[in-house]
Design a protein around this motif. Structure first.
Motif, mmCIF file in Angstrom:
data_model
loop_
_atom_site.group_PDB
_atom_site.id
_atom_site.type_symbol
_atom_site.label_atom_id
_atom_site.label_comp_id
_atom_site.label_asym_id
_atom_site.label_seq_id
_atom_site.Cartn_x
_atom_site.Cartn_y
_atom_site.Cartn_z
ATOM 1 N N VAL A 425 0.858 -1.185 0.000
ATOM 2 C CA VAL A 425 0.000 0.000 0.000
ATOM 3 C C VAL A 425 0.897 1.239 0.000
ATOM 4 O O VAL A 425 1.782 1.358 0.847
ATOM 5 N N PRO A 426 0.685 2.183 -0.922
ATOM 6 C CA PRO A 426 1.589 3.343 -1.035
ATOM 7 C C PRO A 426 1.514 4.275 0.181
ATOM 8 O O PRO A 426 0.534 4.297 0.933
ATOM 9 N N ASP A 427 2.546 5.055 0.338
ATOM 10 C CA ASP A 427 2.558 6.100 1.359
ATOM 11 C C ASP A 427 1.393 7.072 1.129
ATOM 12 O O ASP A 427 0.979 7.330 -0.013
ATOM 13 N N ASP A 428 0.861 7.604 2.233
ATOM 14 C CA ASP A 428 -0.140 8.685 2.198
ATOM 15 C C ASP A 428 -1.433 8.311 1.466
ATOM 16 O O ASP A 428 -2.195 9.192 1.068
ATOM 17 N N SER A 429 -1.687 7.037 1.285
ATOM 18 C CA SER A 429 -2.906 6.623 0.578
ATOM 19 C C SER A 429 -4.054 6.430 1.557
ATOM 20 O O SER A 429 -3.845 6.232 2.759
ATOM 21 N N SER A 430 -5.268 6.493 1.024
ATOM 22 C CA SER A 430 -6.469 6.323 1.846
ATOM 23 C C SER A 430 -7.431 5.370 1.132
ATOM 24 O O SER A 430 -7.712 5.539 -0.057
ATOM 25 N N PHE A 431 -7.935 4.414 1.894
ATOM 26 C CA PHE A 431 -8.901 3.460 1.347
ATOM 27 C C PHE A 431 -9.999 3.236 2.369
ATOM 28 O O PHE A 431 -9.738 3.222 3.580
ATOM 29 N N LYS A 432 -11.205 3.036 1.878
ATOM 30 C CA LYS A 432 -12.325 2.770 2.776
ATOM 31 C C LYS A 432 -13.273 1.759 2.137
ATOM 32 O O LYS A 432 -13.709 1.932 0.995
ATOM 33 N N ASN A 433 -13.579 0.704 2.896
ATOM 34 C CA ASN A 433 -14.578 -0.295 2.492
ATOM 35 C C ASN A 433 -14.304 -0.862 1.106
ATOM 36 O O ASN A 433 -15.187 -0.941 0.248
ATOM 37 N N THR A 434 -13.064 -1.288 0.882
ATOM 38 C CA THR A 434 -12.719 -1.869 -0.416
ATOM 39 C C THR A 434 -11.558 -2.845 -0.248
ATOM 40 O O THR A 434 -10.678 -2.638 0.599
ATOM 41 N N PRO A 435 -11.532 -3.910 -1.043
ATOM 42 C CA PRO A 435 -10.354 -4.777 -1.048
ATOM 43 C C PRO A 435 -9.182 -4.053 -1.705
ATOM 44 O O PRO A 435 -9.361 -3.330 -2.692
#
Length: 452
Positions: A425-435
Motif C-alpha cells: 500500500v503506497p505512502d499517504d494513501s487512503s482506502f475505505k470499504n474496499t479490497p
C-alpha cells in the motif's frame, strides 16, 4: 478453553475416523490467493485455524484423523502437521479435482473403514467434545450433526458483509431429531409444512435463528450410499436434507435407494412402519417408540450461546479472531515481542512472536501476528494483522485485515479494507470499504477513495 492440550483417550482401534475438509472457500480466496496457501492455515488468535478443530477432535477421543485438501495446498498442510503438537494419528490426502464435499468423500472412501465424522477446517467450537461424542456412542444415530445460534457479530472487518441465508429448522423436542430444513422465502409470510411431517413429529419446534456448523457424524453405510450416488454433490445441501425428509416420508427410502444400505434391523422396522400405514394402523405405528428410535435417525445437538462458528467468510473470520483473542488464557504479548516506550496494547488484543512495535503505537481489539514491524505513531483498531507484515509510521487501520507479507506505507489510512498477501500500500494513501489487491486500480491512485 483453547490453550489446554487434549488428554489421551484409550481406544484399541479407531471407533470413529475424522475427515477434516481443508478445501478452498471462495469467500476467503482474497486472503490467500497470491501465496497459494490453504485457508486452513490462516491465523485465528495467532494459531492456524485448523488447530482448533484438531484439538476438539482429540478431546473427544477421535485419534484417527484424515485431512483432505488440494494438490496446491498439500505441501503447506503436511508441513504444519509435522510440527503440530497433538496425540492423534494425522494423515493428509490431496485430491486433484474435487466437485463438492460429497465428491471428496467418495474419493477417500477406501481409506474409511469405520463410522466417521466430517468437520470443516475453519470451525471454532466450544461444545464439550467428550459430551457430544458420548451421546453419539449411546444413541448410535444414522447421522448426527451440530446446529448453533448465529453468533452475534463482534463488529466484523473488511469490506464485505456477512451472508446469512434464512432457513427454517425443525427439531423434534422429545427425541432431538432434526426433522425439517427448509429455505425461507422472504417475500412470503407463509411456511408450508407437509401433513406427514406434522403427524410424525407433532412436538416439533421451529426456528429461523439456527445454522449448520457442518459437523456430521455418519454411520459407515452412509458412505457406501454416497459412493453409489454421484448425483449427491454437497453433504450440506443434498445429502442431509434428503435424510432429514426420509424420517417423515418413508417412501423416500425406497425411491432414493436408501433402504438397500440400511442395517438389517433398521430396514425391518421401517418395513413394519410402512405396513402399519398400509393396513390402517398408522396411529399405532406412528407412536411406536421402537419405530421412532430405531428407524433412520438424524440427531441434532443444539448449541445456544457460547463460541461456535465457521471462519468461511471474511466478517466471520474477523469476529472469531476478536472473540478467541478476548477469551484466550495464554500470553497476550509473546515474550519475544519488542514494545517501545509509550506503546499500548489493549487487554483484548494479542501480539505475536518477534514482532516489534515502535514508539507510541496503539493496538485495540486486534490481533497482530509474528515477525511484524510496526512503525511509530500507528493506531490499529479491530483489525487482524497476519505474519511478516510491515507497517510504516503514522498509519491508521480500523476494521481491516492485512495479509501475510503485505506492507502499508507511511501515513496511510485504511478503514474496512482487506489488504491482500504481498500487496504494498503506497505512502499517504487512503482506502475505505474496499479490497486492496495487487490487481486493484486503486493502488495507482491511493487518494481516490474517500476516508473519514
Amino acid at each position: 478453553m483453547f490453550s489446554v492440550s487434549a488428554q489421551p483417550f484409550d481406544a484399541r482401534e479407531p471407533e470413529l475416523t475424522a475427515v477434516v475438509l481443508a478445501l478452498p472457500e471462495d469467500d476467503m480466496e482474497l486472503l490467500t490467493e497470491r501465496i497459494d496457501m490453504s485457508h486452513a492455515l490462516l491465523p485465528i488468535a495467532n494459531r492456524p485455524m485448523i488447530w482448533y478443530i484438531l484439538q476438539w477432535l482429540e478431546q473427544g477421543g477421535i485419534l484417527d484423523i484424515k485431512i483432505i485438501t488440494t494438490r496446491e495446498s498439500e505441501a503447506d498442510i503436511v508441513s504444519y502437521v509435522e510440527v503440530y503438537k497433538g496425540i492423534a494419528n494425522i494423515t493428509v490426502k490431496a485430491l486433484s479435482d474435487v466437485n463438492g464435499t460429497a465428491d471428496a468423500l467418495r474419493q477417500v472412501a477406501p481409506l474409511i473403514k469405520s463410522n466417521f465424522v466430517v468437520v470443516p477446517c475453519d470451525l471454532v467450537i466450544d461444545v464439550p467434545a467428550t459430551h457430544f461424542f458420548d451421546i453419539i456412542r449411546i444413541r448410535r444415530p444414522a447421522v448426527a450433526t451440530v446446529f448453533c445460534e448465529v453468533m452475534k457479530s463482534e463488529g466484523g472487518g473488511g469490506s464485505v458483509k456477512p451472508r446469512h441465508l434464512p432457513m427454517c429448522v425443525g427439531i423434534d423436542q422429545p427425541s432431538s431429531r432434526l426433522v425439517l430444513l427448509q429455505d425461507i422465502d422472504k417475500k412470503s409470510e407463509d411456511l408450508a409444512l407437509s401433513m406427514s411431517l406434522i403427524r410424525r413429529f407433532p412436538s416439533m419446534a421451529l426456528s429461523d435463528k439456527m445454522q449448520d456448523t457442518h459437523v456430521y457424524v455418519f454411520q459407515r453405510w452412509v458412505l457406501d450410499y454416497v459412493s453409489a450416488h454421484p448425483e449427491i454433490v454437497s453433504l450440506q445441501e443434498d445429502l442431509l436434507p434428503l435424510l432429514v425428509r426420509a424420517q417423515s416420508q418413508p417412501h423416500l427410502l425406497e425411491k432414493n435407494g436408501i433402504d438397500r444400505y440400511l442395517p438389517a434391523s433398521t430396514a425391518q422396522r421401517i418395513d413394519e412402519y410402512d405396513t402399519g400405514v398400509q393396513f390402517g394402523q398408522h396411529e399405532q405405528a406412528d407412536h411406536s417408540d421402537s419405530t421412532k428410535s430405531d428407524s433412520l435417525e438424524v440427531f441434532v445437538y443444539v448449541r445456544r450461546g457460547g463460541i461456535i462458528g465457521r471462519a468461511n467468510e471474511i466478517p466471520r473470520y474477523c469476529d472469531l479472531n476478536s472473540v478467541v483473542a478476548r477469551i484466550s488464557t495464554g500470553a497476550r504479548t509473546d515474550g519475544s515481542a519488542i514494545l517501545a516506550q509509550q506503546t499500548q496494547v489493549g487487554a483484548e488484543s494479542m501480539v505475536g512472536a518477534s514482532t516489534q512495535l515502535r514508539e507510541r503505537c496503539s493496538v485495540k481489539r486486534s490481533v497482530v501476528g509474528a515477525h511484524c514491524n510496526i512503525g511509530k505513531d500507528v493506531k490499529i483498531v479491530n483489525s487482524v494483522i497476519m505474519d511478516h507484515v510491515t507497517i510504516g509510521d503514522g498509519v491508521k487501520l480500523e476494521s481491516c485485515i492485512v495479509c501475510k507479507l503485505a506492507s502499508v506505507g507511511n501515513n496511510a489510512q485504511l478503514k474496512g479494507c482487506e489488504v491482500g498477501p504481498r500487496v504494498a500500500v503506497p505512502d499517504d494513501s487512503s482506502f475505505k470499504n474496499t479490497p486492496v489487491t495487487e490487481d486493484s486500480d486503486l493502488l495507482d491512485d491511493g487518494m481516490n477513495t474517500e476516508f473519514r
